[in-house]
Design a protein around this motif. Structure first.
Motif, PDB file in Angstrom:
ATOM      1  N   GLU A  18       0.854  -1.205   0.000  1.00 45.38           N
ATOM      2  CA  GLU A  18       0.000   0.000   0.000  1.00 45.38           C
ATOM      3  C   GLU A  18       0.889   1.254   0.000  1.00 45.38           C
ATOM      4  O   GLU A  18       1.739   1.419   0.893  1.00 45.38           O
ATOM      5  N   GLY A  93      -2.520   3.477   9.703  1.00 39.10           N
ATOM      6  CA  GLY A  93      -1.486   2.583  10.224  1.00 39.10           C
ATOM      7  C   GLY A  93      -0.378   2.329   9.217  1.00 39.10           C
ATOM      8  O   GLY A  93       0.806   2.509   9.513  1.00 39.10           O
ATOM      9  N   HIS A 212     -14.929   2.673   6.087  1.00 38.96           N
ATOM     10  CA  HIS A 212     -14.065   1.538   5.752  1.00 38.96           C
ATOM     11  C   HIS A 212     -14.851   0.252   6.013  1.00 38.96           C
ATOM     12  O   HIS A 212     -15.434   0.093   7.103  1.00 38.96           O
ATOM     13  N   CYS A 232     -11.435   1.057   1.162  1.00 32.06           N
ATOM     14  CA  CYS A 232     -11.142   2.393   1.698  1.00 32.06           C
ATOM     15  C   CYS A 232     -12.214   3.385   1.241  1.00 32.06           C
ATOM     16  O   CYS A 232     -12.997   3.084   0.329  1.00 32.06           O
ATOM     17  N   SER A 240      -2.365  -3.323   1.931  1.00 32.43           N
ATOM     18  CA  SER A 240      -1.797  -3.784   3.203  1.00 32.43           C
ATOM     19  C   SER A 240      -2.939  -4.361   4.052  1.00 32.43           C
ATOM     20  O   SER A 240      -4.105  -4.218   3.699  1.00 32.43           O
ATOM     21  N   CYS A 242      -4.074  -3.128   6.557  1.00 32.42           N
ATOM     22  CA  CYS A 242      -4.724  -1.946   7.129  1.00 32.42           C
ATOM     23  C   CYS A 242      -4.474  -1.860   8.641  1.00 32.42           C
ATOM     24  O   CYS A 242      -5.052  -2.624   9.425  1.00 32.42           O
TER      25      CYS A 242
HETATM   26  O1  PYC Z   1      -3.351   1.246   7.347  1.00 32.83           O
HETATM   27  O2  PYC Z   1      -4.774   2.305   8.643  1.00 32.83           O
HETATM   28  C1  PYC Z   1      -4.354   1.967   7.533  1.00 32.83           C
HETATM   29  C2  PYC Z   1      -5.063   2.446   6.334  1.00 32.83           C
HETATM   30  C3  PYC Z   1      -6.219   3.173   6.282  1.00 32.83           C
HETATM   31  C4  PYC Z   1      -6.511   3.384   4.940  1.00 32.83           C
HETATM   32  C5  PYC Z   1      -5.517   2.779   4.191  1.00 32.83           C
HETATM   33  N1  PYC Z   1      -4.650   2.218   5.067  1.00 32.83           N
END
Ligand code: PYC
Length: 316
Positions: A18, A93, A212, A232, A240, A242
């Motif tokens: 990501e 994150g 989300h 998202c 990732s 998330c």
């Molecule tokens: O890793 O918290 C995360 C995140 C939120 C949106 C995309 N990644």
């Protein structure tokens, strides 16, 4: 002409697939004060800058931006406002892991602990000697369990509403395999859930929108407890696992008595990357920690040419 072109210095990285684009300099002047206030100035006065950095033609729907800010709390090494193709994130994150890897790349920090200010509070981070990063997230909690929503052609779907720095609807019971080959189906399904939540006025605390949607399934790896697919806010899926979504999951597991303090939960993403999660409980609140790796994969200057009709990005 070069003199009238604004230049913005950025460093790109990815965390488990990501992307994060950190704006190092050349961003909007947001003044001082708490980051939540500066975010509102960003949103109301400089939203075109957000679009210019992450939207096409410079970025893409999946790109997450992080505006590096001077923290208002002197105990913090940095402040960050995260943003995406449609707006702003309370916390991020994977983006925080990317930010810490970026600060290490620029030699602004050494391995050890640091604090980072975000619009939803201060988060802790550890840059390990290995280059891995642990994010000690804001307190996370489940607001409502087993909430039923009518998702039209998909029928009635049940899920939990939880906070992990952003609002999530977490669904275990569904019939779609979590595979990259099913991305379109997963996106359509989760987008339909999001719209149903909106129609049926299912929200986070203080009527905040649940933007989300997170689906769970069995991991394809023997090293992870679970696999997820996270939609998202701007309809892109998180490559990732998330960080805030894993935090919301950890809060739900704790509420269900399925995880204890210090126990490791490995969350696999739809592309196969893994975050290692655990929780600490203080004063009855659940504080998730998320460990992962980010790699810097680009560095440069964005050029804002006033003659370019798409200089500030293509906005939907
Ligand atoms: O890793 O918290 C995360 C995140 C939120 C949106 C995309 N990644």
């Amino acid at each position: 002409m070069a003199g009238s072109q604004r230049r913005v210095r950025v460093i790109d990285s990815h965390t488990g697939g990501e992307p994060t684009r950190v704006v190092i300099s050349g961003g909007p002047e947001l003044g001082t004060g708490p980051l939540a206030e500066r975010l509102e100035r960003f949103r109301s006065q400089h939203d075109s800058f957000r679009s210019a950095v992450v939207n096409e033609p410079r970025g893409s729907d999946v790109m997450v931006g992080a505006l590096l800010c001077e923290p208002s709390d002197p105990s913090c090494a940095a402040g960050a406002i995260f943003f995406n193709n449609v707006g702003y994130l309370g916390m991020c994150g994977h983006g925080t892991i990317g930010l810490v890897a970026t600060l290490s790349y620029t030699r602004s920090i050494e391995p050890g602990m640091l604090r980072i200010e975000t619009p939803v509070g201060i988060v802790g981070a550890i840059l390990h000697e290995s280059g891995e990063v642990t994010v000690n997230n804001v307190a996370s909690y489940r607001l409502a369990a087993n909430v039923e929503v009518d998702v039209g052609a998909y029928g009635k779907i049940r899920g939990d509403v939880a906070w992990g720095g952003n609002w999530f609807f977490l669904v275990r019971d569904h019939s779609i395999d979590l595979e990259l080959a099913k991305i379109e189906e997963l996106t359509n399904f989760t987008w339909a859930i999001r719209q149903a939540l909106h129609r049926q006025a299912v929200t986070g605390a203080g009527n905040q929108e649940i933007d989300h949607i997170e689906l769970f399934g069995p991991s394809s790896s023997s090293t992870a407890e679970s696999k997820n697919f996270v939609l998202c806010p701007g309809k892109a899926y998180d490559r990732s696992p998330c960080g805030t979504g894993t935090s919301a999951k950890l809060a739900c597991l704790y509420a269900d008595g399925k995880i204890r303090e210090g126990q490791i939960w490995r969350q696999e993403s739809i592309v196969g990357s893994i975050f290692e999660g655990s929780i600490a409980v203080r004063d009855g609140k659940v504080y998730p920690s998320i460990k992962g790796s980010a790699f810097v994969n680009g560095e440069g200057e964005l050029v804002f040419d006033p003659r370019d009709p798409f200089c500030m990005g293509i906005r939907s």
